[in-house]
Design a protein around this motif. Structure first.
Motif, mmCIF file in Angstrom:
data_model
loop_
_atom_site.group_PDB
_atom_site.id
_atom_site.type_symbol
_atom_site.label_atom_id
_atom_site.label_comp_id
_atom_site.label_asym_id
_atom_site.label_seq_id
_atom_site.Cartn_x
_atom_site.Cartn_y
_atom_site.Cartn_z
ATOM 1 N N ARG A 144 -77.019 81.719 19.352
ATOM 2 C CA ARG A 144 -78.453 81.405 19.528
ATOM 3 C C ARG A 144 -78.710 80.023 20.114
ATOM 4 N NH1 ARG A 144 -80.975 80.111 13.526
ATOM 5 N NH2 ARG A 144 -79.416 78.584 12.869
ATOM 6 N N GLU A 155 -84.318 92.130 9.420
ATOM 7 C CA GLU A 155 -83.199 91.843 10.321
ATOM 8 C C GLU A 155 -82.056 92.849 10.177
ATOM 9 O OE1 GLU A 155 -82.164 87.911 9.004
ATOM 10 O OE2 GLU A 155 -84.259 87.327 8.833
ATOM 11 N N HIS A 175 -82.170 88.394 14.200
ATOM 12 C CA HIS A 175 -83.024 87.634 13.276
ATOM 13 C C HIS A 175 -84.499 87.672 13.718
ATOM 14 C CE1 HIS A 175 -84.359 84.485 10.618
ATOM 15 N NE2 HIS A 175 -83.166 84.335 10.127
ATOM 16 N N PHE A 230 -72.799 84.494 9.653
ATOM 17 C CA PHE A 230 -74.155 84.566 9.076
ATOM 18 C C PHE A 230 -74.242 83.530 7.960
ATOM 19 C CE2 PHE A 230 -78.100 86.031 7.645
ATOM 20 C CZ PHE A 230 -78.067 86.378 6.305
ATOM 21 N N VAL A 290 -81.696 92.460 6.310
ATOM 22 C CA VAL A 290 -82.143 91.238 5.623
ATOM 23 C C VAL A 290 -83.665 91.166 5.684
ATOM 24 C CG1 VAL A 290 -82.101 88.712 5.656
ATOM 25 C CG2 VAL A 290 -80.000 90.010 6.149
ATOM 26 N N LYS A 295 -80.579 85.842 -2.186
ATOM 27 C CA LYS A 295 -80.131 84.472 -1.886
ATOM 28 C C LYS A 295 -81.032 83.426 -2.544
ATOM 29 C CE LYS A 295 -78.782 83.559 2.409
ATOM 30 N NZ LYS A 295 -78.742 83.587 3.914
ATOM 31 N N ARG A 299 -87.370 78.598 16.552
ATOM 32 C CA ARG A 299 -87.988 79.013 15.270
ATOM 33 C C ARG A 299 -88.963 80.152 15.567
ATOM 34 N NH1 ARG A 299 -85.870 78.877 10.959
ATOM 35 N NH2 ARG A 299 -85.513 76.622 11.000
ATOM 36 N N GLN A 337 -74.676 76.841 10.756
ATOM 37 C CA GLN A 337 -75.080 78.121 10.177
ATOM 38 C C GLN A 337 -75.568 79.079 11.250
ATOM 39 O OE1 GLN A 337 -77.502 78.754 6.841
ATOM 40 N NE2 GLN A 337 -79.448 78.541 7.889
ATOM 41 N N HIS A 338 -75.210 80.345 11.085
ATOM 42 C CA HIS A 338 -75.590 81.447 11.969
ATOM 43 C C HIS A 338 -74.851 81.464 13.297
ATOM 44 C CE1 HIS A 338 -78.376 82.550 8.988
ATOM 45 N NE2 HIS A 338 -79.507 82.100 9.498
ATOM 46 N N TRP A 374 -86.719 88.427 4.850
ATOM 47 C CA TRP A 374 -86.856 86.990 4.577
ATOM 48 C C TRP A 374 -88.271 86.505 4.847
ATOM 49 C CZ3 TRP A 374 -86.934 82.648 8.349
ATOM 50 C CH2 TRP A 374 -86.825 81.400 7.727
ATOM 51 N N TYR A 432 -88.357 87.673 13.900
ATOM 52 C CA TYR A 432 -89.582 87.179 13.234
ATOM 53 C C TYR A 432 -90.738 88.051 13.723
ATOM 54 C CZ TYR A 432 -87.384 82.598 12.070
ATOM 55 O OH TYR A 432 -86.595 81.574 11.578
ATOM 56 N N MET A 468 -89.187 72.673 6.967
ATOM 57 C CA MET A 468 -88.730 72.950 8.337
ATOM 58 C C MET A 468 -89.602 72.181 9.318
ATOM 59 S SD MET A 468 -88.166 77.073 8.131
ATOM 60 C CE MET A 468 -86.836 77.750 7.170
ATOM 61 N N ASP A 525 -85.403 86.245 0.151
ATOM 62 C CA ASP A 525 -84.252 86.127 1.059
ATOM 63 C C ASP A 525 -83.220 87.122 0.564
ATOM 64 O OD1 ASP A 525 -82.362 83.276 2.386
ATOM 65 O OD2 ASP A 525 -82.442 85.410 2.941
HETATM 66 O O1 TA6 Z 1 -82.109 85.521 7.582
HETATM 67 C C1 TA6 Z 1 -82.539 84.695 6.542
HETATM 68 C C2 TA6 Z 1 -81.777 83.377 6.602
HETATM 69 O O2 TA6 Z 1 -80.391 83.591 6.474
HETATM 70 C C3 TA6 Z 1 -82.315 82.466 5.510
HETATM 71 O O3 TA6 Z 1 -81.363 82.234 4.498
HETATM 72 C C4 TA6 Z 1 -82.685 81.201 6.276
HETATM 73 O O4 TA6 Z 1 -81.579 80.325 6.329
HETATM 74 C C5 TA6 Z 1 -83.046 81.787 7.630
HETATM 75 O O5 TA6 Z 1 -82.007 82.724 7.867
HETATM 76 C C6 TA6 Z 1 -83.280 80.806 8.749
HETATM 77 O O6 TA6 Z 1 -82.112 80.118 9.057
HETATM 78 P P1 TA6 Z 1 -82.222 78.939 10.169
HETATM 79 O O7 TA6 Z 1 -80.828 78.419 10.331
HETATM 80 O O8 TA6 Z 1 -82.765 79.568 11.425
HETATM 81 O O9 TA6 Z 1 -83.210 77.937 9.603
#
Ligand code: TA6
Length: 289
Positions: A88, A259, A159, A70, A232, A182, A60, A83-84, A234, A161, A244, A202
């Motif tokens: 990672r 991003e 992605h 994505f 992106v 989103k 995180r 997801q994603h 966010w 931060y 979270m 988002d």
């Molecule tokens: O990049 C933004 C995003 O796609 C948001 O929709 C949110 O899901 C974020 O990524 C974080 O995703 P994660 O799976 O790391 O909690």
């Protein structure tokens, strides 16, 4: 030692005071520091104090790598993934390192392994380059398609931060850009010259400029992207971040995700070809008060 590896983490220490740290887990950059105002190095990445760094879940914060999908998977070949995608949450290898006195550079690689093959049956080879100079960092992902006849299709995104005061930060240039919102699941056009993230944001922008930046009274970051057509923006705000378990208390007040992405469509790499996407990030000195 300007570059050294210890406990699954690669550390780059530049002679002029900048530094970076990269976990082999997910090839996740978790720290990038430079000397901004002549004193102590400043940390430019946000890493949640509750981030799990033991390899049991995606980090995180820092720069998680999104590949080959994505968001929630939308293609049959990605249907077994979370997801994603898997990049990672797999452990990468340190394949190469170099130091010419000005630039410290490491190359990490990821190739299919039993864990990946349990969710993905396409051949691929990834190389991730992380390089720092006194003032900049480069993050470059290279995706090679070794298949003799099939095209490789994927989405990918850096992605990042960034550590920034959520209330005061503004992103530009996005005015006039199409974006998928989103938070409402609607396609829109950006009408703001300066985009803030003071509410849950988002946004998946298309037609991204080569150079984007975000600033606040105390500083800013410029991002130069290569071969990423999307961007992106966010910030989850409390409504999402509070759910979270790995987000520190009030963490959403201290970061902005900007991003470089190739996610509104799929990248297509022909047999034997290689795709490369890169960002160079620069610090912008704070505006004098
Ligand atoms: O990049 C933004 C995003 O796609 C948001 O929709 C949110 O899901 C974020 O990524 C974080 O995703 P994660 O799976 O790391 O909690």
């Amino acid at each position: 030692m300007p570059i050294h590896i210890e406990n699954g983490k690669v550390r780059l220490d530049h002679p002029k005071g900048s530094s970076a740290e990269v976990l082999l887990y997910g090839a996740t950059v978790i720290s990038w520091k430079t000397i901004v105002d002549g004193s102590e190095p400043t940390e430019h990445l946000f890493l949640s104090k509750k981030a799990v760094l033991d390899g049991s879940r995606a980090v995180r914060g820092g720069i998680p790598l999104v590949f080959p999908c994505f968001g929630p998977p939308s293609r049959p070949e990605h249907s077994k993934m979370v997801q994603h995608g898997f990049a990672r949450t797999e452990t990468w290898k340190l394949a190469k390192q170099s130091d010419d006195g000005e630039t410290l550079e490491v190359h990490l690689t990821l190739d299919p392994n039993p864990s990946i093959e349990s969710v993905y049956d396409k051949p691929f080879s990834l190389t991730y380059v992380v390089a720092i100079t006194e003032k900049t960092m480069v993050n470059e992902l290279r995706v090679t398609n070794p298949h003799p006849s099939d095209t490789l299709e994927f989405q990918t995104l850096l992605h990042t931060y960034f550590r920034a005061p959520m209330e005061d930060v503004r992103v530009e240039p996005l005015q006039g850009k199409p974006y998928f919102d989103k938070t409402t699941m609607t396609e829109r056009v950006e009408n703001r010259e300066l985009v803030d993230v003071k509410t849950f944001t988002d946004s998946v922008y298309g037609n991204a400029e080569k150079k984007s930046k975000f600033t606040w009274p105390g500083g800013g970051i410029e991002i130069e992207s290569f071969n990423y057509p999307d961007l992106v923006v966010w910030n989850p705000q409390e409504e999402v971040a509070s759910k979270m378990t790995d987000m520190e208390e009030y963490g959403w007040h201290h970061f902005l995700c900007v991003e470089p992405a190739s996610v509104r469509d799929f990248v297509k790499v022909t047999p034997g070809g290689t795709w490369s996407g890169k960002q160079i990030v620069y610090t912008i000195p704070g505006r004098s008060h």
